[in-house]
Design an enzyme around this catalytic site. Structure first.
Site, PDB file in Angstrom:
ATOM      1  N   ALA A   9       0.825  -1.210   0.000  1.00 40.23           N
ATOM      2  CA  ALA A   9       0.000   0.000   0.000  1.00 40.23           C
ATOM      3  C   ALA A   9       0.854   1.253   0.000  1.00 40.23           C
ATOM      4  CB  ALA A   9      -0.913  -0.012   1.223  1.00 40.23           C
ATOM      5  N   ALA A  10       2.073   1.145  -0.554  1.00 46.02           N
ATOM      6  CA  ALA A  10       2.989   2.283  -0.458  1.00 46.02           C
ATOM      7  C   ALA A  10       3.002   3.161  -1.698  1.00 46.02           C
ATOM      8  CB  ALA A  10       4.402   1.779  -0.175  1.00 46.02           C
ATOM      9  N   ARG A  15      -1.657   7.773 -11.367  1.00 48.75           N
ATOM     10  CA  ARG A  15      -2.704   7.811 -12.379  1.00 48.75           C
ATOM     11  C   ARG A  15      -4.065   8.220 -11.808  1.00 48.75           C
ATOM     12  NH1 ARG A  15      -0.919   1.846 -14.336  1.00 48.75           N
ATOM     13  NH2 ARG A  15      -0.093   1.873 -12.214  1.00 48.75           N
ATOM     14  N   TYR A 390     -33.564  27.506  19.336  1.00 51.22           N
ATOM     15  CA  TYR A 390     -32.227  28.081  19.506  1.00 51.22           C
ATOM     16  C   TYR A 390     -32.365  29.558  19.846  1.00 51.22           C
ATOM     17  CZ  TYR A 390     -27.338  29.068  18.233  1.00 51.22           C
ATOM     18  OH  TYR A 390     -26.021  29.427  18.239  1.00 51.22           O
ATOM     19  N   ALA A 426     -54.123  29.217  14.398  1.00 50.35           N
ATOM     20  CA  ALA A 426     -53.153  29.501  13.335  1.00 50.35           C
ATOM     21  C   ALA A 426     -52.491  30.850  13.569  1.00 50.35           C
ATOM     22  CB  ALA A 426     -53.852  29.483  11.980  1.00 50.35           C
TER      23      ALA A 426
END
Ligand code: UD1
Ligand code: CA
Length: 460
Positions: A9-10, A15, A390, A426
């Protein structure tokens, strides 16, 4: 068997044209290296040596995340080729037993092929066994050279092939099983007198064969799973191969997929019977569907469980939420993390939930934000209801008890509680507790002016 595995995996992965090392690019939401590590561990090795090099720290932290003491990282100082990479792992390997070499850029290799390769090595009492396959387009791969009696004599890289050798369809997957003592003996003999001036691990085959050693090859039928990934085109091909395999498995288990070519699973999906998944859905993490669950087109679902007879309509995005039975969600609903929806809950279009608990039979049909909310059973949430959770610094809780009617365009300024059976008219802004069974209305008195003239533009 005393098995030790080396994972290469080095490499830079030139590409790929990417800052990320090649083997950390993902297939189905998991790095190629991680796929290979998971495969390797399924073989019960004593040790797995991962050779890192280019951006080694990134490779090493991906390995460390698995927290498995059998995984050991070794650094290859310079990327001089695959044989040089194995050399970096050599001090970690025992002198006896079998060494399996895997390439981290070949993520889909089936465990069954690796087991078969190890068996081939044992059964033929060979020094080295290669995993090969036949490709219609072998371009870019090392080719397998055989003598007239059919035995393997060498592997030759694409760039070193003669015109005649280039016609050979049998290719080297890169994966080899080799007797540890032979590896120790022959690895140092590999030179770099070739087109790329690299130390090729593939030369091991020719060296052992030339020395009357025994080399054998196992030709696999799984050609689509043995293809290496060197560029983005091959990465996409690996992704499609993997997704196709998962889709086929799920269909085999009874899931109906509207189109297996337009299905993506980046993790795990458990399911009951009679589930239907329409086109272009993406499942990630750990998802569970009960029986008879229907998922509409274009849904993005991450770490959710959805119980029996629920219907998720198109373009719903949900994560980390628990949905009980017969829930109906969407289209265009957004469930952020931390929701629990009890049986028969309905959440309609353009409703956003976050850390909300909705009791049995509660409905929020349209255009609402319900965050940090504990909502009881049989509550009606009118269109345009917003929990103002919030205050600019902290988040606060909204509690709505059973049987409450929340009229359209209501703001609930948290922390606030609406008691059982209350009605909110409402357009109300609720800022303090609403008593049980009460009506609350905060509209100013209506003004009706007849023959009202709107302001008009001045004519120039
Ligand atoms: C290699 C094989 C080729 C085979 C193909 C299969 C060699 C010389 N060639 O070619 O026969 O058909 O894989 O996919 O082995 N790596 C290192 N250090 C290095 C160079 C590479 O760790 O110095 C690692 C890479 O990270 C990669 C793997 O080895 O995971 C293979 O390297 P790559 O350059 O992709 O080899 P290929 O040209 O694909
Ligand atoms: Ca490669």
């Amino acid at each position: 068997m005393n098995l030790e595995i080396v994972i290469l995996a080095a490499g830079l992965g030139k590409r790929m044209h990417s800052a990320l090392p090649k083997v950390l690019h993902q297939v189905a939401g998991k790095s190629m290296l991680r796929h290979v590590l998971d495969t390797a561990l399924q073989l019960n090795p004593r040790k797995v040596a991962i050779v890192s090099g280019h951006k080694g720290e990134l490779i090493e932290s991906e390995v460390a995340a698995l927290q498995d003491p059998r995984l050991i990282c070794c650094r290859q100082a310079q990327q001089l080729g695959t044989a040089d990479a194995v050399k970096a792992a050599l001090p970690q390997l025992s002198a006896e037993g079998t060494v399996l070499v895997l390439y981290a850029d070949t993520p889909l290799t089936p465990v069954s092929d690796l087991n078969a390769l190890l068996q081939t090595l044992e059964q033929h009492n060979a020094d080295l066994a290669l995993l090969t396959c036949k490709l219609d387009n072998p371009f870019g791969y090392g080719r397998i050279l055989r003598t007239v009696d059919g035995s393997v004599s060498a592997v030759v890289e694409e760039k070193d092939c003669t015109e005649e050798q280039r016609q050979i369809k049998e290719i080297n997957s890169g994966i080899i099983a080799v007797k540890a003592d032979k590896l120790q003996t022959y690895l140092p003999c590999i030179g770099c007198d070739n087109a790329q001036h690299e130390y090729y691990l593939t030369d091991l085959t020719g060296l052992i064969a030339a020395d009357q050693g025994k080399v054998c090859a196992l030709c696999s039928d799984n050609f689509s799973r043995l293809q290496g990934v060197n560029n983005k085109l091959q990465l996409a091909a690996a992704e499609r191969t993997y997704q196709r395999l998962q889709a086929e498995r799920l269909m085999g288990e009874g899931v109906t997929l509207a189109d297996p070519e337009r299905f993506d699973l980046r993790g795990e999906l458990l399911h009951g019977d009679d589930c239907f998944i329409d086109v272009n859905c993406v499942f990630s993490g750990h998802c569970v569907l009960g029986h008879n669950v229907s998922i509409g087109a274009g849904c993005i679902i991450t770490d959710c469980d959805i119980a029996d007879n629920s219907v998720i309509s198109p373009y719903t995005v949900m994560e980390q939420s628990h949905l009980k039975q017969r829930t109906t969600i969407g289209p265009f609903a957004r469930l952020r993390p931390g929701n629990t929806l009890e049986d028969d809950v309905h959440v309609g279009n353009f409703v956003e939930l976050k850390k909300a608990h909705l009791g049995k039979g509660t409905k929020a049909g349209h255009l609402s934000y319900l965050g940090d909310s504990e909502i009881g059973a049989d509550v009606n949430i009118g269109a345009g209801t917003i929990t103002c959770n919030y205050d600019g610094a902290n988040k606060h809780q909204t509690v709505i008890e059973d049987d409450v009617f929340v009229g359209s365009d209501t703001q609930l300024v948290a922390p606030v509680t609406v008691r059982k059976g209350a009605t909110i008219a409402a357009g109300t802004t609720v800022t303090k507790e609403v008593p049980a069974e009460a009506l609350v209305l905060t509209r100013t008195r209506a003004l009706y002016k007849s023959h009202y003239q709107r302001p008009r533009k001045q004519k120039k």
